[in-house]
Scaffold this motif. Structure first.
Motif, short mmCIF file in Angstrom:
data_model
loop_
_atom_site.label_atom_id
_atom_site.label_comp_id
_atom_site.label_asym_id
_atom_site.label_seq_id
_atom_site.Cartn_x
_atom_site.Cartn_y
_atom_site.Cartn_z
N TYR A 244 0.92 -0.95 0.05
CA TYR A 244 0.29 0.16 -0.32
C TYR A 244 0.83 1.49 0.20
CZ TYR A 244 -3.52 -3.26 1.07
OH TYR A 244 -4.64 -4.05 0.72
N LEU A 245 0.51 2.05 -1.05
CA LEU A 245 1.67 3.61 -0.94
C LEU A 245 0.67 4.70 -0.70
CD1 LEU A 245 3.65 4.77 -2.48
CD2 LEU A 245 1.80 5.65 -3.96
N LEU A 246 1.47 6.03 0.62
CA LEU A 246 0.83 6.36 1.39
C LEU A 246 1.20 7.79 0.62
CD1 LEU A 246 -0.63 7.24 3.37
CD2 LEU A 246 1.35 7.42 4.88
N GLN A 247 0.80 8.48 0.21
CA GLN A 247 0.97 9.50 -0.31
C GLN A 247 0.64 10.97 0.58
OE1 GLN A 247 -0.35 10.32 -4.41
NE2 GLN A 247 -0.41 13.15 -4.43
N VAL A 248 1.41 11.87 1.45
CA VAL A 248 1.47 12.74 2.12
C VAL A 248 1.82 14.26 2.06
CG1 VAL A 248 1.35 13.48 4.74
CG2 VAL A 248 1.39 11.36 4.31
N ASP A 249 1.50 15.52 1.69
CA ASP A 249 1.07 16.97 1.25
C ASP A 249 1.06 17.78 2.15
OD1 ASP A 249 -0.67 17.69 -0.68
OD2 ASP A 249 -0.42 15.52 -1.04
N PHE A 250 1.66 18.66 2.52
CA PHE A 250 0.87 19.98 2.86
C PHE A 250 1.81 20.73 3.14
CE2 PHE A 250 4.05 17.02 5.79
CZ PHE A 250 4.84 17.86 5.27
N PRO A 251 0.85 22.58 2.83
CA PRO A 251 1.63 23.34 3.28
C PRO A 251 3.67 23.05 4.06
CG PRO A 251 -0.51 23.94 3.28
CD PRO A 251 0.15 22.48 3.66
N SER A 252 4.35 23.83 3.45
CA SER A 252 5.39 24.03 4.44
C SER A 252 6.11 25.17 3.86
CB SER A 252 6.26 23.21 3.90
OG SER A 252 7.70 22.71 4.36
N ASP A 253 7.09 26.14 4.96
CA ASP A 253 7.89 27.41 4.70
C ASP A 253 9.21 26.69 5.13
OD1 ASP A 253 5.95 29.26 4.37
OD2 ASP A 253 5.88 29.36 6.61
N GLY A 254 9.03 25.40 5.00
CA GLY A 254 10.93 24.80 4.75
C GLY A 254 11.28 24.03 6.31
N PRO A 255 12.33 24.10 6.80
CA PRO A 255 13.39 24.09 5.93
C PRO A 255 13.15 23.02 4.85
CG PRO A 255 13.84 22.62 7.66
CD PRO A 255 12.59 23.06 7.46
N PHE A 256 14.03 23.60 3.18
CA PHE A 256 14.04 22.54 1.88
C PHE A 256 15.69 22.06 2.04
CE2 PHE A 256 9.95 25.36 1.57
CZ PHE A 256 9.61 24.39 1.65
N GLY A 257 15.97 20.86 1.09
CA GLY A 257 17.79 21.27 0.06
C GLY A 257 17.78 20.50 1.51
N GLU A 258 19.40 21.03 1.77
CA GLU A 258 20.21 20.22 2.55
C GLU A 258 20.04 20.55 4.15
OE1 GLU A 258 22.97 18.07 2.39
OE2 GLU A 258 22.32 18.00 0.69
N GLN A 259 19.21 21.89 3.93
CA GLN A 259 18.84 21.95 5.28
C GLN A 259 17.88 21.28 5.66
OE1 GLN A 259 17.55 26.13 6.40
NE2 GLN A 259 17.32 26.17 8.25
#
Length: 107
Positions: A5-20
């Protein structure tokens, strides 16, 4: 053939992104490996659209639902709203044709 079973989750985010993000969430990522039924997770992010989330593969629908409930509560405790989570049964034979990273018993 065992269904995964695949669970897909997403949400608004102000970060951090990338390496951080990789640095700040390393401990969380390591803890997710111990979730019952979790096979793998792919972390997702879109800094331009200010979204984050993940795609998970679980060995049962029950495990996916339990984790979605736990993760939603965690995100809400961090002040995150508009959390979207969906669970899908994986069609192993078709996914294997397209080189999906599935366990051998699921293909």
């Amino acid at each position: 053939m065992t269904t995964t079973y695949l669970l897909q989750v997403d949400f608004p985010s102000d970060g951090p992104f990338g390496e951080q993000m990789a640095t700040e969430y390393r401990q969380l990522a390591e803890s997710i490996n111990h979730e019952p039924g979790m096979i793998w997770k792919i972390w997702t992010e879109n800094s331009e659209d200010r979204e984050a989330g993940g795609v998970y593969l679980f060995d049962s629908e029950v495990a996916a639902q339990k984790y979605l409930t736990k993760h939603t509560e965690r995100l809400r405790s961090w002040g995150i709203a508009d959390i979207r989570g969906r669970i899908f049964a994986v069609n192993g034979p078709l996914s294997a044709i397209n080189r999906a990273p599935l366990p051998p018993t699921a293909a």
